[in-house]
Design a protein around this motif. Sequence first.
Motif, PDB file in Angstrom:
ATOM      1  N   THR A  35       0.831  -1.154  -0.041  1.00  0.00           N
ATOM      2  CA  THR A  35      -0.169   0.068  -0.106  1.00  0.00           C
ATOM      3  C   THR A  35       0.926   1.194  -0.030  1.00  0.00           C
ATOM      4  O   THR A  35       0.298   2.121  -0.543  1.00  0.00           O
ATOM      5  N   ARG A  36       2.115   1.157   0.216  1.00  0.00           N
ATOM      6  CA  ARG A  36       2.989   2.235   0.415  1.00  0.00           C
ATOM      7  C   ARG A  36       4.059   2.213  -0.302  1.00  0.00           C
ATOM      8  O   ARG A  36       4.706   0.829  -0.305  1.00  0.00           O
ATOM      9  N   LYS A  37       4.619   2.946  -1.174  1.00  0.00           N
ATOM     10  CA  LYS A  37       5.868   3.098  -1.756  1.00  0.00           C
ATOM     11  C   LYS A  37       7.195   2.935  -1.251  1.00  0.00           C
ATOM     12  O   LYS A  37       7.087   3.605  -0.299  1.00  0.00           O
ATOM     13  N   LEU A  38       7.753   1.792  -1.287  1.00  0.00           N
ATOM     14  CA  LEU A  38       9.066   1.718  -0.645  1.00  0.00           C
ATOM     15  C   LEU A  38      10.259   2.625  -1.468  1.00  0.00           C
ATOM     16  O   LEU A  38      10.081   2.307  -2.869  1.00  0.00           O
ATOM     17  N   PRO A  39      11.087   3.367  -0.945  1.00  0.00           N
ATOM     18  CA  PRO A  39      12.026   3.903  -1.842  1.00  0.00           C
ATOM     19  C   PRO A  39      13.067   2.891  -2.395  1.00  0.00           C
ATOM     20  O   PRO A  39      13.347   1.871  -1.855  1.00  0.00           O
ATOM     21  N   LYS A  40      13.583   3.166  -3.407  1.00  0.00           N
ATOM     22  CA  LYS A  40      14.954   2.519  -3.975  1.00  0.00           C
ATOM     23  C   LYS A  40      15.839   2.610  -2.840  1.00  0.00           C
ATOM     24  O   LYS A  40      16.036   3.563  -2.300  1.00  0.00           O
ATOM     25  N   THR A  41      16.925   1.781  -3.256  1.00  0.00           N
ATOM     26  CA  THR A  41      18.095   1.810  -2.080  1.00  0.00           C
ATOM     27  C   THR A  41      19.352   2.803  -2.616  1.00  0.00           C
ATOM     28  O   THR A  41      20.095   3.113  -2.113  1.00  0.00           O
ATOM     29  N   GLU A  42      19.086   3.054  -3.947  1.00  0.00           N
ATOM     30  CA  GLU A  42      19.808   4.091  -4.624  1.00  0.00           C
ATOM     31  C   GLU A  42      19.132   4.913  -5.784  1.00  0.00           C
ATOM     32  O   GLU A  42      18.280   4.472  -6.522  1.00  0.00           O
ATOM     33  N   CYS A  43      19.518   6.270  -5.703  1.00  0.00           N
ATOM     34  CA  CYS A  43      18.974   7.065  -6.720  1.00  0.00           C
ATOM     35  C   CYS A  43      19.596   6.778  -8.173  1.00  0.00           C
ATOM     36  O   CYS A  43      20.715   6.300  -8.424  1.00  0.00           O
ATOM     37  N   CYS A  44      18.671   6.516  -9.019  1.00  0.00           N
ATOM     38  CA  CYS A  44      19.102   6.163 -10.391  1.00  0.00           C
ATOM     39  C   CYS A  44      19.393   7.586 -11.329  1.00  0.00           C
ATOM     40  O   CYS A  44      19.589   7.178 -12.635  1.00  0.00           O
ATOM     41  N   VAL A  45      19.426   8.702 -10.604  1.00  0.00           N
ATOM     42  CA  VAL A  45      20.039   9.814 -11.434  1.00  0.00           C
ATOM     43  C   VAL A  45      18.936  10.104 -12.823  1.00  0.00           C
ATOM     44  O   VAL A  45      19.489  10.762 -13.720  1.00  0.00           O
ATOM     45  N   SER A  63      13.914  13.014 -14.765  1.00  0.00           N
ATOM     46  CA  SER A  63      12.423  13.267 -14.026  1.00  0.00           C
ATOM     47  C   SER A  63      12.153  12.968 -12.690  1.00  0.00           C
ATOM     48  O   SER A  63      11.153  13.156 -12.421  1.00  0.00           O
ATOM     49  N   LYS A  64      13.174  11.998 -11.955  1.00  0.00           N
ATOM     50  CA  LYS A  64      12.932  11.741 -10.789  1.00  0.00           C
ATOM     51  C   LYS A  64      11.643  10.723 -10.699  1.00  0.00           C
ATOM     52  O   LYS A  64      10.717  11.349 -10.497  1.00  0.00           O
ATOM     53  N   CYS A  65      11.889   9.613 -10.579  1.00  0.00           N
ATOM     54  CA  CYS A  65      10.886   8.521 -10.454  1.00  0.00           C
ATOM     55  C   CYS A  65      10.315   8.671  -9.250  1.00  0.00           C
ATOM     56  O   CYS A  65      10.656   9.170  -7.879  1.00  0.00           O
ATOM     57  N   GLY A  66       9.007   8.058  -8.947  1.00  0.00           N
ATOM     58  CA  GLY A  66       8.286   8.236  -7.751  1.00  0.00           C
ATOM     59  C   GLY A  66       9.007   7.419  -6.655  1.00  0.00           C
ATOM     60  O   GLY A  66       8.496   7.938  -5.458  1.00  0.00           O
ATOM     61  N   ARG A  67       9.881   6.809  -6.738  1.00  0.00           N
ATOM     62  CA  ARG A  67      10.298   5.585  -5.662  1.00  0.00           C
ATOM     63  C   ARG A  67      11.847   6.426  -5.266  1.00  0.00           C
ATOM     64  O   ARG A  67      12.322   6.036  -4.735  1.00  0.00           O
ATOM     65  N   CYS A  68      12.144   7.517  -5.966  1.00  0.00           N
ATOM     66  CA  CYS A  68      13.510   8.021  -5.671  1.00  0.00           C
ATOM     67  C   CYS A  68      13.560   8.420  -4.229  1.00  0.00           C
ATOM     68  O   CYS A  68      12.853   9.046  -3.634  1.00  0.00           O
ATOM     69  N   PRO A  69      14.814   7.809  -3.635  1.00  0.00           N
ATOM     70  CA  PRO A  69      14.976   8.253  -2.206  1.00  0.00           C
ATOM     71  C   PRO A  69      15.139   9.765  -2.027  1.00  0.00           C
ATOM     72  O   PRO A  69      14.738  10.363  -1.017  1.00  0.00           O
ATOM     73  N   LEU A  70      15.876  10.312  -3.025  1.00  0.00           N
ATOM     74  CA  LEU A  70      15.862  12.050  -2.924  1.00  0.00           C
ATOM     75  C   LEU A  70      14.403  12.715  -2.853  1.00  0.00           C
ATOM     76  O   LEU A  70      14.430  13.598  -2.150  1.00  0.00           O
ATOM     77  N   ARG A  71      13.755  12.139  -3.635  1.00  0.00           N
ATOM     78  CA  ARG A  71      12.409  12.882  -3.919  1.00  0.00           C
ATOM     79  C   ARG A  71      11.565  12.734  -2.502  1.00  0.00           C
ATOM     80  O   ARG A  71      10.859  13.485  -1.981  1.00  0.00           O
ATOM     81  N   MET A  72      11.613  11.294  -2.125  1.00  0.00           N
ATOM     82  CA  MET A  72      10.736  10.718  -1.014  1.00  0.00           C
ATOM     83  C   MET A  72      11.306  11.822   0.383  1.00  0.00           C
ATOM     84  O   MET A  72      10.643  11.885   1.206  1.00  0.00           O
ATOM     85  N   LEU A  73      12.554  11.740   0.256  1.00  0.00           N
ATOM     86  CA  LEU A  73      13.320  12.573   1.590  1.00  0.00           C
ATOM     87  C   LEU A  73      12.858  14.182   1.348  1.00  0.00           C
ATOM     88  O   LEU A  73      12.230  14.659   2.390  1.00  0.00           O
ATOM     89  N   ARG A  74      12.843  14.508   0.269  1.00  0.00           N
ATOM     90  CA  ARG A  74      12.399  16.291   0.233  1.00  0.00           C
ATOM     91  C   ARG A  74      10.902  16.214   0.479  1.00  0.00           C
ATOM     92  O   ARG A  74      10.338  17.080   0.936  1.00  0.00           O
ATOM     93  N   GLU A  75      10.070  15.320   0.084  1.00  0.00           N
ATOM     94  CA  GLU A  75       8.491  15.274   0.330  1.00  0.00           C
ATOM     95  C   GLU A  75       8.317  14.757   1.488  1.00  0.00           C
ATOM     96  O   GLU A  75       7.312  15.113   2.124  1.00  0.00           O
ATOM     97  N   GLY A  76       9.116  14.177   2.473  1.00  0.00           N
ATOM     98  CA  GLY A  76       9.031  13.656   3.757  1.00  0.00           C
ATOM     99  C   GLY A  76       8.276  12.287   3.876  1.00  0.00           C
ATOM    100  O   GLY A  76       7.412  12.057   4.853  1.00  0.00           O
TER     101      GLY A  76
END
Length: 64
Positions: free
Chosen positions: A8-18, A21-34
């Motif tokens: 039900t909840r998106k898990l972040p990837k273990t590493e950013c794929c650079v 467009s920044k995918c929805g599971r990007c850890p950088l994006r998820m960190l920024r969005e909280g």
Amino acid sequence: MGKSKGATRKLPKTECCVSSSKCGRCPLRMLREGTLPDGYTVKKRKLVRVDGKKLTKKKLAKAA
């Protein structure tokens, strides 16, 4: 087939794929969005635990 709790909840990837467009599971994006699970942060584009312990996908799924 029943949905698991982690699905039900998106898990972040273990590493950013650079991707530009920044995918929805990007850890950088998820960190920024909280939306990153508690106890996790991003260092050098890689997902790490705040307490310094080893990162496992099983523990990550349990945290999310």
